[in-house]
Write a protein that holds these residues in place. Sequence first.
Motif, PDB file in Angstrom:
ATOM      1  N   GLU A  87     -49.047  15.498 -12.461  1.00 19.88           N
ATOM      2  CA  GLU A  87     -47.710  15.445 -11.878  1.00 19.88           C
ATOM      3  C   GLU A  87     -47.435  14.084 -11.228  1.00 19.88           C
ATOM      4  N   THR A 127     -48.836  11.282 -12.120  1.00 19.13           N
ATOM      5  CA  THR A 127     -48.691  10.356 -13.246  1.00 19.13           C
ATOM      6  C   THR A 127     -47.292  10.457 -13.841  1.00 19.13           C
ATOM      7  N   GLU A 128     -46.797  11.671 -13.984  1.00 23.49           N
ATOM      8  CA  GLU A 128     -45.431  11.890 -14.483  1.00 23.49           C
ATOM      9  C   GLU A 128     -44.408  11.250 -13.550  1.00 23.49           C
ATOM     10  N   ARG A 174     -44.935   8.721 -11.438  1.00 23.49           N
ATOM     11  CA  ARG A 174     -45.069   7.259 -11.530  1.00 23.49           C
ATOM     12  C   ARG A 174     -44.351   6.727 -12.768  1.00 23.49           C
ATOM     13  N   ARG A 175     -44.478   7.444 -13.887  1.00 18.57           N
ATOM     14  CA  ARG A 175     -43.797   7.012 -15.122  1.00 18.57           C
ATOM     15  C   ARG A 175     -42.282   7.029 -14.942  1.00 18.57           C
ATOM     16  N   ALA A 176     -41.779   8.093 -14.338  1.00 14.11           N
ATOM     17  CA  ALA A 176     -40.327   8.202 -14.120  1.00 14.11           C
ATOM     18  C   ALA A 176     -39.833   7.093 -13.192  1.00 14.11           C
ATOM     19  N   ARG A 183     -41.367   4.135 -12.648  1.00 16.88           N
ATOM     20  CA  ARG A 183     -41.549   2.849 -13.323  1.00 16.88           C
ATOM     21  C   ARG A 183     -40.409   2.586 -14.312  1.00 16.88           C
ATOM     22  N   ALA A 184     -39.936   3.636 -14.986  1.00 20.11           N
ATOM     23  CA  ALA A 184     -38.828   3.494 -15.935  1.00 20.11           C
ATOM     24  C   ALA A 184     -37.556   3.004 -15.253  1.00 20.11           C
ATOM     25  N   GLU A 185     -37.419   3.277 -13.965  1.00 25.19           N
ATOM     26  CA  GLU A 185     -36.242   2.845 -13.195  1.00 25.19           C
ATOM     27  C   GLU A 185     -36.518   1.576 -12.379  1.00 25.19           C
ATOM     28  N   ASP A 231     -41.545   0.928  -7.700  1.00 26.75           N
ATOM     29  CA  ASP A 231     -42.985   0.790  -7.531  1.00 26.75           C
ATOM     30  C   ASP A 231     -43.457   1.807  -6.490  1.00 26.75           C
TER      31      ASP A 231
END
Length: 188
Positions: free
Chosen positions: A38, A40-41, A43-45, A47-49, A52
């Motif tokens: 969760e 990691t999910e 962080r990915r969301a 990072r996409a925006e 940090d």
Amino acid sequence: MNQAILSEKEALVAQITDQFRSSQSAVVCEYRGLSVAEITELRRALRAEGVDLKVYKNTMVQRAVDGLGLNELDEALKGPNAIAFSEDATAPARVLSKFAKTHDKLVIKSGLVEGKVVSIDTIRELASLPNHDGMLSMFLSVLQAPVRSFACVVKAVSDAKEDGTFKVVEANEEPTAETAEPEVKEEA
């Protein structure tokens, strides 16, 4: 305390201070209970925006915010916290709020927008705003509306002239039966 450890901590506090200064917004959230998958999910969301997500010791963050005069954040710095930093004022609030709707263990505690500590209510309001590109798009559509309306009127006049349904009367020309306005009959 060892001098090397002390200088490492001072460097870390300076780094955190720089992150707060260079960010348009920062949101403090508690991630206790989230699984590694969760996080990691999340962080990915983020990072996409362009956001940090950092995890620091609370004491190091407290020293940084105290140095910046943001003592109101001290209350939020209890428990396992992560801080989302961004140059977009709305991105951290928007992504974290959306993630928190489906993951109730993520708790948004407080935030900082343009150098000022804000409440959770303000963070929720920011979350409802579109991203930077969306706001620019809305702004441009507002600017284009009058020009678009004027262009539509000009086109309608042009089309009417071509159809012959519209006749222009010059200012010095006498009206004829075709161009005169219809008479309004008064009823007694």
